[in-house]
Design a protein around this motif. Structure first.
Motif, mmCIF file in Angstrom:
data_model
loop_
_atom_site.group_PDB
_atom_site.id
_atom_site.type_symbol
_atom_site.label_atom_id
_atom_site.label_comp_id
_atom_site.label_asym_id
_atom_site.label_seq_id
_atom_site.Cartn_x
_atom_site.Cartn_y
_atom_site.Cartn_z
ATOM 1 N N LEU A 137 -1.087 -3.968 7.950
ATOM 2 C CA LEU A 137 -1.279 -4.110 6.512
ATOM 3 C C LEU A 137 0.001 -4.643 5.864
ATOM 4 C CD1 LEU A 137 -3.619 -3.324 4.457
ATOM 5 C CD2 LEU A 137 -2.199 -1.341 3.923
ATOM 6 N N LYS A 138 1.119 -4.055 6.237
ATOM 7 C CA LYS A 138 2.404 -4.488 5.688
ATOM 8 C C LYS A 138 2.755 -5.890 6.160
ATOM 9 C CE LYS A 138 7.191 -2.985 5.064
ATOM 10 N NZ LYS A 138 8.167 -1.887 5.311
ATOM 11 N N GLY A 139 2.420 -6.203 7.417
ATOM 12 C CA GLY A 139 2.703 -7.533 7.945
ATOM 13 C C GLY A 139 1.988 -8.617 7.162
ATOM 14 N N GLY A 140 0.702 -8.396 6.844
ATOM 15 C CA GLY A 140 -0.037 -9.362 6.046
ATOM 16 C C GLY A 140 0.535 -9.501 4.652
ATOM 17 N N ASN A 141 0.992 -8.382 4.079
ATOM 18 C CA ASN A 141 1.594 -8.379 2.755
ATOM 19 C C ASN A 141 2.883 -9.198 2.745
ATOM 20 O OD1 ASN A 141 3.335 -7.072 0.472
ATOM 21 N ND2 ASN A 141 1.261 -6.340 0.063
ATOM 22 N N ILE A 142 3.696 -9.007 3.774
ATOM 23 C CA ILE A 142 4.957 -9.747 3.882
ATOM 24 C C ILE A 142 4.692 -11.252 3.955
ATOM 25 C CG2 ILE A 142 6.895 -10.240 5.441
ATOM 26 C CD1 ILE A 142 6.859 -7.253 6.207
ATOM 27 N N THR A 172 -3.760 -8.118 -0.753
ATOM 28 C CA THR A 172 -2.985 -7.254 -1.646
ATOM 29 C C THR A 172 -1.689 -7.925 -2.066
ATOM 30 O OG1 THR A 172 -3.900 -5.268 -0.614
ATOM 31 C CG2 THR A 172 -1.884 -4.994 -1.885
ATOM 32 N N GLY A 173 -1.031 -8.612 -1.140
ATOM 33 C CA GLY A 173 0.206 -9.322 -1.446
ATOM 34 C C GLY A 173 -0.002 -10.387 -2.513
ATOM 35 N N CYS A 174 -1.123 -11.093 -2.429
ATOM 36 C CA CYS A 174 -1.444 -12.105 -3.449
ATOM 37 C C CYS A 174 -1.699 -11.444 -4.797
ATOM 38 C CB CYS A 174 -2.665 -12.912 -3.019
ATOM 39 S SG CYS A 174 -2.388 -13.984 -1.594
ATOM 40 N N GLN A 175 -2.456 -10.339 -4.784
ATOM 41 C CA GLN A 175 -2.773 -9.643 -6.038
ATOM 42 C C GLN A 175 -1.507 -9.100 -6.699
ATOM 43 O OE1 GLN A 175 -5.565 -6.782 -4.534
ATOM 44 N NE2 GLN A 175 -7.356 -8.105 -4.883
ATOM 45 N N GLU A 176 -0.608 -8.521 -5.887
ATOM 46 C CA GLU A 176 0.635 -7.960 -6.430
ATOM 47 C C GLU A 176 1.547 -9.043 -6.996
ATOM 48 O OE1 GLU A 176 0.900 -4.039 -3.499
ATOM 49 O OE2 GLU A 176 2.081 -5.834 -3.041
ATOM 50 N N SER A 177 1.365 -10.279 -6.531
ATOM 51 C CA SER A 177 2.181 -11.406 -7.009
ATOM 52 C C SER A 177 1.453 -12.238 -8.055
ATOM 53 C CB SER A 177 2.582 -12.297 -5.830
ATOM 54 O OG SER A 177 3.275 -11.561 -4.841
ATOM 55 N N ASN A 178 0.292 -11.736 -8.505
ATOM 56 C CA ASN A 178 -0.506 -12.420 -9.525
ATOM 57 C C ASN A 178 -0.900 -13.838 -9.110
ATOM 58 O OD1 ASN A 178 -0.435 -10.247 -11.463
ATOM 59 N ND2 ASN A 178 1.707 -10.796 -11.859
ATOM 60 N N VAL A 179 -1.235 -13.990 -7.841
ATOM 61 C CA VAL A 179 -1.709 -15.279 -7.329
ATOM 62 C C VAL A 179 -3.196 -15.153 -7.036
ATOM 63 C CG1 VAL A 179 -1.616 -16.870 -5.370
ATOM 64 C CG2 VAL A 179 0.499 -16.046 -6.412
ATOM 65 N N LEU A 205 7.660 -21.751 14.974
ATOM 66 C CA LEU A 205 6.759 -21.031 14.082
ATOM 67 C C LEU A 205 7.410 -19.828 13.399
ATOM 68 C CD1 LEU A 205 3.760 -20.718 13.119
ATOM 69 C CD2 LEU A 205 3.437 -19.202 15.095
ATOM 70 N N THR A 206 7.285 -19.773 12.077
ATOM 71 C CA THR A 206 7.589 -18.553 11.333
ATOM 72 C C THR A 206 6.515 -17.524 11.677
ATOM 73 O OG1 THR A 206 8.644 -19.749 9.511
ATOM 74 C CG2 THR A 206 7.811 -17.539 9.029
ATOM 75 N N SER A 207 6.934 -16.301 12.002
ATOM 76 C CA SER A 207 5.964 -15.320 12.496
ATOM 77 C C SER A 207 6.393 -13.903 12.140
ATOM 78 C CB SER A 207 5.815 -15.463 14.014
ATOM 79 O OG SER A 207 4.767 -14.652 14.514
ATOM 80 N N ILE A 208 5.401 -13.012 12.089
ATOM 81 C CA ILE A 208 5.636 -11.584 11.857
ATOM 82 C C ILE A 208 5.803 -10.896 13.209
ATOM 83 C CG2 ILE A 208 4.769 -9.489 10.780
ATOM 84 C CD1 ILE A 208 5.262 -11.742 8.777
ATOM 85 N N ASN A 263 -6.365 -7.497 4.657
ATOM 86 C CA ASN A 263 -6.230 -6.664 3.457
ATOM 87 C C ASN A 263 -4.801 -6.694 2.921
ATOM 88 O OD1 ASN A 263 -8.926 -5.961 3.501
ATOM 89 N ND2 ASN A 263 -8.600 -4.082 4.669
ATOM 90 N N GLY A 264 -3.832 -6.692 3.824
ATOM 91 C CA GLY A 264 -2.437 -6.779 3.394
ATOM 92 C C GLY A 264 -2.132 -8.110 2.723
ATOM 93 N N PHE A 265 -2.702 -9.182 3.258
ATOM 94 C CA PHE A 265 -2.514 -10.522 2.699
ATOM 95 C C PHE A 265 -3.124 -10.608 1.299
ATOM 96 C CE2 PHE A 265 -3.913 -15.027 2.360
ATOM 97 C CZ PHE A 265 -2.676 -15.654 2.512
#
Length: 361
Positions: free
Chosen positions: A187-192, A225-232, A312-315, A221-223
């Protein structure tokens, strides 16, 4: 075509059957076997581990490897214990690193390893669990198959519980059983990943997620949420989902269609590095430049992340450390008569490794 370790196994079995080495006679060391067969230490250890599980060999700590009196089914190694390992895959992607960590740790503690895979297929998970229970196993390390769904194989896991055989789960867990698990904080990885693309100025972004495994659901879900928290605003048609069996059939066409849109995404987060590599190749076919036209982020920081061009940029995923930790935990549970607590579970913190596949818009 047979694997190298299988050829090594066959030759050593022939030594025992033909009494080149008699029961309880010491065979060559690992290093000598490596030189004899011209293979890696990993191959030799895999062969020896299998042969120990099949009762052809046994190990005396600090002494060496010996031929068992297998014809009489007599094993003189009283402390010999077997651990089953059931993963979705064995030989590709990040799985060899996980298995190496498990195998080396078990081997150092004189445990035998029974290794099998489900290929992320429920029916194969069922047959493999049945086979493992038919053997004498003292513990089991499981990577759940299609973990986003209710498992139809709970009878086998209940059997393990009834027999007081400890088992743990890696990469995901089944909600129906309460045992220790070792997972990345997906979840956190997708958010990052979402927030990193947004900090680079990308507003039109997309995500690709496998949804029959919990890892993919959590990363999605993390991804989001990350968009929502950034108003995207994340458009629904920019979330691509797929099942395991669709990876090489339906998924490439879905990716191609989204990259051919008039308002195509400028940044994309992928379920894992393998999917990121697929996106990269499709982008090149469409004459898109990475990262100038499209920034790509993967997940797992696998070996392929550093050999792709651009890199590649990666988590991150702990891979071998997860294997080592899993083996240490199952050994402790075996020795402590299956006594575990919630604190035995591990949730690994993901980080982003920035390379050249991402850039500011």
């Amino acid at each position: 075509m047979k694997h190298k370790y299988e050829k090594v196994k066959e030759e050593i079995i022939s030594w025992a059957v033909n009494e080149k080495y008699k029961p309880h006679e010491k065979i060559p060391t690992e290093s000598e076997l490596m030189e004899l067969f011209k293979v890696s230490r990993h191959t030799i250890r895999r062969a020896i581990s299998d042969l120990a599980a099949e009762k052809y060999l046994y190990r005396l700590q600090g002494s060496g490897i010996y031929v068992s009196d297998f014809k009489q089914n007599e094993i003189y190694l009283t402390n010999n214990k077997n651990v089953g390992v059931l993963t979705t895959y064995i030989s590709n992607y990040i799985f060899p690193d996980i298995i190496r960590g498990i195998e080396d740790t078990l081997y150092d503690e004189s445990y035998s390893l029974l290794l099998s895979s489900t290929k992320n297929n429920i029916m194969l998970e069922s047959s493999n669990l049945k086979n493992l229970l038919a053997h004498k196993i003292d513990g089991l390390i499981v990577e759940p198959t299609k973990s986003a769904y209710q498992s139809p194989n709970m009878g086998y896991f209940n059997n393990l519980i009834e027999q007081d055989i400890p088992f743990i789960m890696i990469n995901a867990s089944y909600s129906q059983v309460k045992v220790p698990s070792l997972c990345v904080d997906d979840l956190k990885g997708g958010n990052i990943a979402a927030k990193y693309l947004i900090t680079l100025g990308h507003k039109n972004i997309a995500g690709i997620f496998k949804v029959d495994d919990l890892q993919g659901v959590h990363r999605m879900n993390g991804f989001i949420t990350g968009c929502q928290e950034s108003n995207v605003l994340l458009r629904q048609d920019k979330i691509l989902t797929y099942l395991s069996e669709e990876t090489n059939t339906l998924l490439p066409e879905k990716i191609k269609n989204v990259l051919k849109q008039e308002k195509r995404p400028t940044g994309i987060f992928c379920y894992n590095d393998e999917i990121a590599y697929m996106v990269l190749n499709i982008a090149y076919d469409l004459k898109l430049k990475v990262p100038e036209d499209l920034s790509i982020i993967g997940f797992d920081d696998s070996p392929m992340a550093t050999i792709m061009e651009p890199k590649l940029t990666s988590i991150t995923h702990p891979k071998e450390k997860m294997g080592i930790d899993a083996a240490k935990l199952i050994i402790r549970l075996i020795n402590n008569n299956n006594h575990f607590s919630e604190c035995d579970s591990i949730l690994y913190e993901p980080e982003i490794v920035i390379r050249s596949s991402t850039a500011s818009i």
